[in-house]
Design a protein around this motif. Structure first.
Motif, PDB file in Angstrom:
ATOM      1  N   MET A   1       0.850  -1.266   0.128  1.00 10.52           N
ATOM      2  CA  MET A   1       0.179  -0.022  -0.088  1.00 10.52           C
ATOM      3  C   MET A   1       0.859   1.315   0.045  1.00 10.52           C
ATOM      4  N   PRO A   2       0.754   2.165  -0.862  1.00 12.31           N
ATOM      5  CA  PRO A   2       1.681   3.351  -1.114  1.00 12.31           C
ATOM      6  C   PRO A   2       1.308   4.313   0.152  1.00 12.31           C
ATOM      7  N   VAL A   3       0.054   4.321   0.964  1.00 10.73           N
ATOM      8  CA  VAL A   3       0.042   5.125   1.844  1.00 10.73           C
ATOM      9  C   VAL A   3       0.486   4.360   3.147  1.00 10.73           C
ATOM     10  N   ILE A   4       1.454   5.197   3.753  1.00 13.94           N
ATOM     11  CA  ILE A   4       2.007   4.834   5.209  1.00 13.94           C
ATOM     12  C   ILE A   4       1.597   5.489   6.275  1.00 13.94           C
ATOM     13  N   VAL A   5       1.048   4.946   7.364  1.00 16.26           N
ATOM     14  CA  VAL A   5       0.399   5.290   8.744  1.00 16.26           C
ATOM     15  C   VAL A   5       1.656   5.569   9.459  1.00 16.26           C
ATOM     16  N   ARG A   6       1.924   6.408  10.050  1.00 10.98           N
ATOM     17  CA  ARG A   6       2.791   6.665  10.960  1.00 10.98           C
ATOM     18  C   ARG A   6       2.545   7.200  12.458  1.00 10.98           C
ATOM     19  N   LEU A   7       1.252   6.769  12.583  1.00  7.00           N
ATOM     20  CA  LEU A   7       0.443   7.412  13.863  1.00  7.00           C
ATOM     21  C   LEU A   7       1.543   7.008  15.091  1.00  7.00           C
ATOM     22  N   ASP A   8       1.860   5.750  15.114  1.00  5.56           N
ATOM     23  CA  ASP A   8       2.689   5.208  16.010  1.00  5.56           C
ATOM     24  C   ASP A   8       3.858   6.149  16.436  1.00  5.56           C
ATOM     25  N   VAL A   9       4.483   6.791  15.372  1.00  5.77           N
ATOM     26  CA  VAL A   9       5.625   7.840  15.619  1.00  5.77           C
ATOM     27  C   VAL A   9       5.121   9.048  16.220  1.00  5.77           C
ATOM     28  N   MET A  10       4.015   9.489  15.837  1.00  8.71           N
ATOM     29  CA  MET A  10       3.578  10.727  16.418  1.00  8.71           C
ATOM     30  C   MET A  10       3.131  10.517  18.015  1.00  8.71           C
ATOM     31  N   LEU A  11       2.189   9.478  18.345  1.00  8.60           N
ATOM     32  CA  LEU A  11       2.245   8.978  19.490  1.00  8.60           C
ATOM     33  C   LEU A  11       3.267   9.087  20.477  1.00  8.60           C
ATOM     34  N   ALA A  12       4.650   8.227  19.928  1.00  7.75           N
ATOM     35  CA  ALA A  12       5.610   8.359  20.751  1.00  7.75           C
ATOM     36  C   ALA A  12       6.079   9.809  21.147  1.00  7.75           C
ATOM     37  N   LEU A  13       6.141  10.749  19.893  1.00  6.31           N
ATOM     38  CA  LEU A  13       6.865  11.877  20.051  1.00  6.31           C
ATOM     39  C   LEU A  13       6.005  12.786  20.839  1.00  6.31           C
ATOM     40  N   ARG A  14       4.727  12.663  21.125  1.00  8.93           N
ATOM     41  CA  ARG A  14       3.822  13.330  21.708  1.00  8.93           C
ATOM     42  C   ARG A  14       3.882  12.816  23.267  1.00  8.93           C
ATOM     43  N   LYS A  15       4.131  11.714  23.392  1.00  8.20           N
ATOM     44  CA  LYS A  15       4.019  10.868  24.673  1.00  8.20           C
ATOM     45  C   LYS A  15       2.589  10.623  25.086  1.00  8.20           C
ATOM     46  N   VAL A  16       1.860  10.396  24.250  1.00  8.99           N
ATOM     47  CA  VAL A  16       0.397   9.970  24.409  1.00  8.99           C
ATOM     48  C   VAL A  16       0.260   8.438  24.248  1.00  8.99           C
ATOM     49  N   ARG A  17      -0.478   7.841  25.010  1.00  5.63           N
ATOM     50  CA  ARG A  17      -0.773   6.443  24.610  1.00  5.63           C
ATOM     51  C   ARG A  17      -2.097   6.309  23.771  1.00  5.63           C
ATOM     52  N   SER A  18      -2.126   5.151  23.297  1.00  6.72           N
ATOM     53  CA  SER A  18      -3.218   4.869  22.230  1.00  6.72           C
ATOM     54  C   SER A  18      -4.363   5.127  23.082  1.00  6.72           C
ATOM     55  N   LYS A  19      -4.682   4.435  24.039  1.00  4.46           N
ATOM     56  CA  LYS A  19      -5.788   4.287  24.779  1.00  4.46           C
ATOM     57  C   LYS A  19      -6.214   6.023  25.082  1.00  4.46           C
ATOM     58  N   GLU A  20      -5.512   6.874  25.643  1.00  4.60           N
ATOM     59  CA  GLU A  20      -5.662   8.022  25.848  1.00  4.60           C
ATOM     60  C   GLU A  20      -6.268   8.686  24.478  1.00  4.60           C
TER      61      GLU A  20
END
Length: 80
Positions: A1-20
């Motif tokens: 798939m040519p579109v890559i989701v980098r949400l996990d990177v932004m969560l780590a940079l912002r120190k936000v948990r997925s649950k939050e």
């Protein structure tokens, strides 16, 4: 798939948990997990807006595009 989701990177940079994040934007943790893993075929602009608002980022910080990956050979070779 040519579109890559980098949400996990932004969560780590912002120190936000997925649950939050899921709770803050009104999304289930299961759907957020599917989005993070790239296993979705689309995302509503309102959802993308809520994620960007919460993480103080732009859509381009979350989504990336790598041309040619996952495209049929005839579409990948066709001029834009």
């Amino acid at each position: 798939m040519p579109v890559i989701v980098r949400l996990d990177v932004m969560l780590a940079l912002r120190k936000v948990r997925s649950k939050e994040l899921a709770a803050d934007i009104g999304m289930t943790e299961a759907n957020l997990s599917l989005l993070k893993s790239g296993k979705v075929k689309g995302i509503r602009f309102s959802t993308l807006e809520a994620i960007c608002d919460r993480l103080e980022c732009k859509p381009g910080d979350i989504l990336d595009y790598e041309p040619g990956e996952g495209l049929p050979a005839e579409r990948a070779a066709a001029p834009a």
